[in-house]
Design a protein around this motif. Sequence first.
Motif, short mmCIF file in Angstrom:
data_model
loop_
_atom_site.label_atom_id
_atom_site.label_comp_id
_atom_site.label_asym_id
_atom_site.label_seq_id
_atom_site.Cartn_x
_atom_site.Cartn_y
_atom_site.Cartn_z
N ALA A 82 40.63 42.31 46.34
CA ALA A 82 39.76 42.75 47.47
C ALA A 82 38.75 43.63 47.62
O ALA A 82 38.82 44.53 46.81
N VAL A 83 37.73 43.26 48.40
CA VAL A 83 36.57 44.06 48.63
C VAL A 83 36.28 44.77 49.91
O VAL A 83 36.38 43.75 51.02
N ARG A 84 36.10 45.80 50.17
CA ARG A 84 35.93 46.38 51.42
C ARG A 84 34.61 47.37 51.53
O ARG A 84 34.21 48.06 50.48
N ARG A 85 33.75 47.12 52.48
CA ARG A 85 32.64 47.87 52.74
C ARG A 85 32.33 48.16 54.28
O ARG A 85 33.11 47.60 55.06
N SER A 86 31.84 49.67 54.26
CA SER A 86 31.70 50.05 55.57
C SER A 86 30.33 50.33 56.14
O SER A 86 29.60 50.67 54.90
N ALA A 87 30.17 50.20 57.36
CA ALA A 87 28.98 50.30 57.71
C ALA A 87 28.58 52.04 57.61
O ALA A 87 27.43 52.28 57.65
N ALA A 88 29.61 52.70 57.58
CA ALA A 88 29.31 54.39 57.70
C ALA A 88 29.01 54.58 56.28
O ALA A 88 28.27 55.65 56.15
N THR A 89 29.32 54.09 55.34
CA THR A 89 29.19 54.07 53.77
C THR A 89 28.40 53.01 53.20
O THR A 89 29.21 52.17 52.39
N PRO A 90 27.27 52.70 53.65
CA PRO A 90 26.96 51.43 53.23
C PRO A 90 26.55 51.23 51.67
O PRO A 90 26.43 50.03 51.06
N ASP A 91 26.39 52.42 50.95
CA ASP A 91 26.14 52.25 49.44
C ASP A 91 27.59 52.32 48.44
O ASP A 91 27.51 52.23 47.48
N LEU A 92 28.70 52.14 49.38
CA LEU A 92 30.20 52.33 48.62
C LEU A 92 30.73 50.98 49.00
O LEU A 92 30.88 50.86 50.06
N THR A 93 31.21 50.53 47.85
CA THR A 93 32.24 49.40 47.86
C THR A 93 33.44 49.45 47.32
O THR A 93 33.34 50.25 45.96
N THR A 94 34.76 49.26 48.12
CA THR A 94 35.97 49.61 47.64
C THR A 94 36.53 48.20 46.88
O THR A 94 36.39 47.28 47.55
N LEU A 95 37.22 48.09 45.73
CA LEU A 95 37.73 47.13 44.93
C LEU A 95 39.20 47.42 44.76
O LEU A 95 39.49 48.31 44.22
N ASP A 96 40.13 46.71 45.65
CA ASP A 96 41.52 46.72 45.18
C ASP A 96 42.10 45.75 44.18
O ASP A 96 41.68 44.46 44.59
N LEU A 97 42.63 45.89 43.11
CA LEU A 97 43.12 44.81 42.48
C LEU A 97 44.70 44.67 42.30
O LEU A 97 45.35 45.69 42.08
N THR A 98 45.17 43.47 42.50
CA THR A 98 46.76 43.48 42.43
C THR A 98 46.99 42.04 41.46
O THR A 98 46.56 41.03 42.01
N ARG A 99 47.48 42.51 40.37
CA ARG A 99 47.99 41.52 39.34
C ARG A 99 46.85 40.57 39.23
O ARG A 99 46.95 39.25 38.96
N VAL A 100 45.73 41.23 38.91
CA VAL A 100 44.33 40.50 38.74
C VAL A 100 44.22 40.00 37.23
O VAL A 100 44.52 40.86 36.54
N PRO A 101 44.15 38.53 36.95
CA PRO A 101 44.05 38.43 35.45
C PRO A 101 42.70 39.17 34.94
O PRO A 101 41.56 39.11 35.46
N ILE A 102 43.09 39.63 33.70
CA ILE A 102 42.07 40.31 33.29
C ILE A 102 40.84 39.51 32.83
O ILE A 102 39.89 40.20 32.58
N VAL A 103 41.00 38.44 32.69
CA VAL A 103 39.80 37.33 32.19
C VAL A 103 38.70 37.36 33.56
O VAL A 103 37.43 37.00 33.23
N TRP A 104 39.23 37.71 34.49
CA TRP A 104 38.26 38.04 35.59
C TRP A 104 37.12 39.01 35.55
O TRP A 104 36.12 39.11 36.13
N LEU A 105 37.56 39.75 34.59
CA LEU A 105 36.60 41.10 34.05
C LEU A 105 35.92 40.77 32.82
O LEU A 105 35.19 41.78 32.58
N GLN A 106 35.75 39.46 32.26
CA GLN A 106 35.10 39.32 31.19
C GLN A 106 33.72 39.54 31.47
O GLN A 106 33.19 40.28 30.44
#
Length: 691
Positions: free
Chosen positions: A126-150
Amino acid sequence: MPCLRLACVALLAVLSMQAQGRTLQARIAKVSTPVATLEQVRVRLDWPADATEGELMLQAAAVDAADLGYRWRHVSWHCPLQRTGPDSWRCDGVLRSGRSKALRLALDLGAASTDAVLSDGPARFAVRRSAATPDLTTLDLTRVPIVWLQALLAQAWSEGQLKAGTLDGRLSVETSTGRPLRIAGALTARAVALETADATIAAEHLGGRFDIDYRKTPLLTLLAVDGELRGGEFLAGSTYVALPDSPVGLRIDGMQRPGQGWQLPTIAWSDGDALVAEGSAAFGTDARLDALDIRARSANLEPVRQRYLSGQLALFGLGEVALDGAADLHLQVQDGRLARADLALHAVDLRDPNDRFGFGNLEGDVRYASNGQVDSELAWQDGKLYGLDFGAARLPLRSNDGILVFREPVVLPMMGGRLRFEDVSLRPPAGGEGLDLRFALDIDGVDFGQVSKAIGLPAFQGTLSGRIPQARYARERLDFDGGLSMRLFDGTVEFTSLALERPFGTAPSLNADIAFEDLDLMRLTEVLDLGSITGRLDGRMDELRLVDWTPVAFDAQFRSDAAAAKRERVKQRISQRAVQNISSVGDASFVSSLQGRLIGLFDDFGYARIGIGCRLANEVCRMSGLDGDPGQGSVRAGSVRARSEQDGFTIVAGAGLPRLNVVGYNRDVDWPTLVERIAAVGKGDVKPVVE
């Protein structure tokens, strides 16, 4: 055209309002965000009249998130577009990139925030961005296969290939203009597997929790990892680590500049009493170790072998050695070569579970320096080598420009005698060359009776002495110059051409030539419980080869020495029991030209000569006797009957009356069968064969 998130929101709003009852399309050459860039973008929106939702198709020839290492080609996303508010929309559909597996992408796009969820079954990113903090993106990982981070891993370690495992956690991505890209947060890893293409680094079933802080600019990359490992195993070169289920603390601070390898100014490892270490390291662009400065301590060596040393010890055949006690180590590597090593041992016991060797109460230190001179001293209270006990010893050591030597000869008490080591030098592995050990050895007065008992031989009596002017251990082979001499049964035994391969490894092998001279047959046969034979014996055992201490090849010949017996006024007599035993071992019969029926009435007989030989190869013993070459197959004794003249060989040539000859008939004997016969002799389980 460059387009920020709010501009994209406005574009969708215009499209949705104008698409009522019709289809609209937009072509965008380039969409730039702080995280990624989209090129050759096509947007198509179908929104039937009076419908509550439309169909959105988005295609991009390329999507590049260069700072994160991700690059996708031929991306397409098709989803139903729904208005969820005055300035917000939702679209949830299938995302494809080239031939990659299709994933599901759900996007909630509003004036104040953007939320995207990429999923594949239970895996959710999951990716979340807010207009109040346009330079900050939050990433939430749940049981994400580690190969996605290759791709992200490749940014820091191009050789690493992720194979399996999952990640959970939350990361924040900061992309402020003029400031470093920063990724920070906490991750929990489960069952991670990875390896390099050359398999020099590999891991399986790694788990743990880590706080991560990653920063990147065009001129510098920084990485901080702080957390703990739980279970799993990994291999780095010949270093194998099997982690316990209990947590192992880990901290690493790293930095990398363009065109250079990683520098690790901080490394910290904490595994309870087993191992605590801290230091620094530097790697080349090929991930090879260039520099290392680390201090380590173990207050309990018992688990260290299994967890950390089995790979290194296995190189010397010591993978299962048992350790106890405590130790300190300071290790320095410079330019990829060992520069300094200081090892201090405290009441260490080292034992091989197969009882090949052992040392008790090792105390002192061993210091090595590639340049200059440094002294140290190591001592032990007792030891054992292949069942042979030796006493306390002190080793005065000196490292002289990369070579470890003894500052003075070392005398080691052993089995009633002593071993004296001189000119000892040891060069540690370096520059692609393995360990090289050289020494000279004097053996004086070692009680061979004690040695025989320790290694399971009959109770031989004698002393072992000799000098080896030089011995060298390299490439798992120990070669001896010179030879050893042993006084045995009032005669001598000489060992030459000695070589030992894999002394502590799998299937150790020994090569040697052995010469026997003037052995007292009476004393020899008494010890072997063979019966009674008087006289003297000479012989040779050439090209002897033992594998795992079992004979696999040799060429042996033994002959009675009539001249020596005459000189010493010893009668040459052989008892009937000895005849029976020799007949059993040599697949022979005993015969006489005149008194065959009366032989069983006599206790012993005179003999002129005794001779027996065996050439062992491929588990077959080619037998011979007094006739010489086992390939000749002729018998010179005229008193032996026709059968022996054709295919027999004489083992005992009789003398006097009654005259007795022992003749063997089977030249090729199965070696395991022959060993069984010899064992039967020792137990007395033999019967005479009379012809």
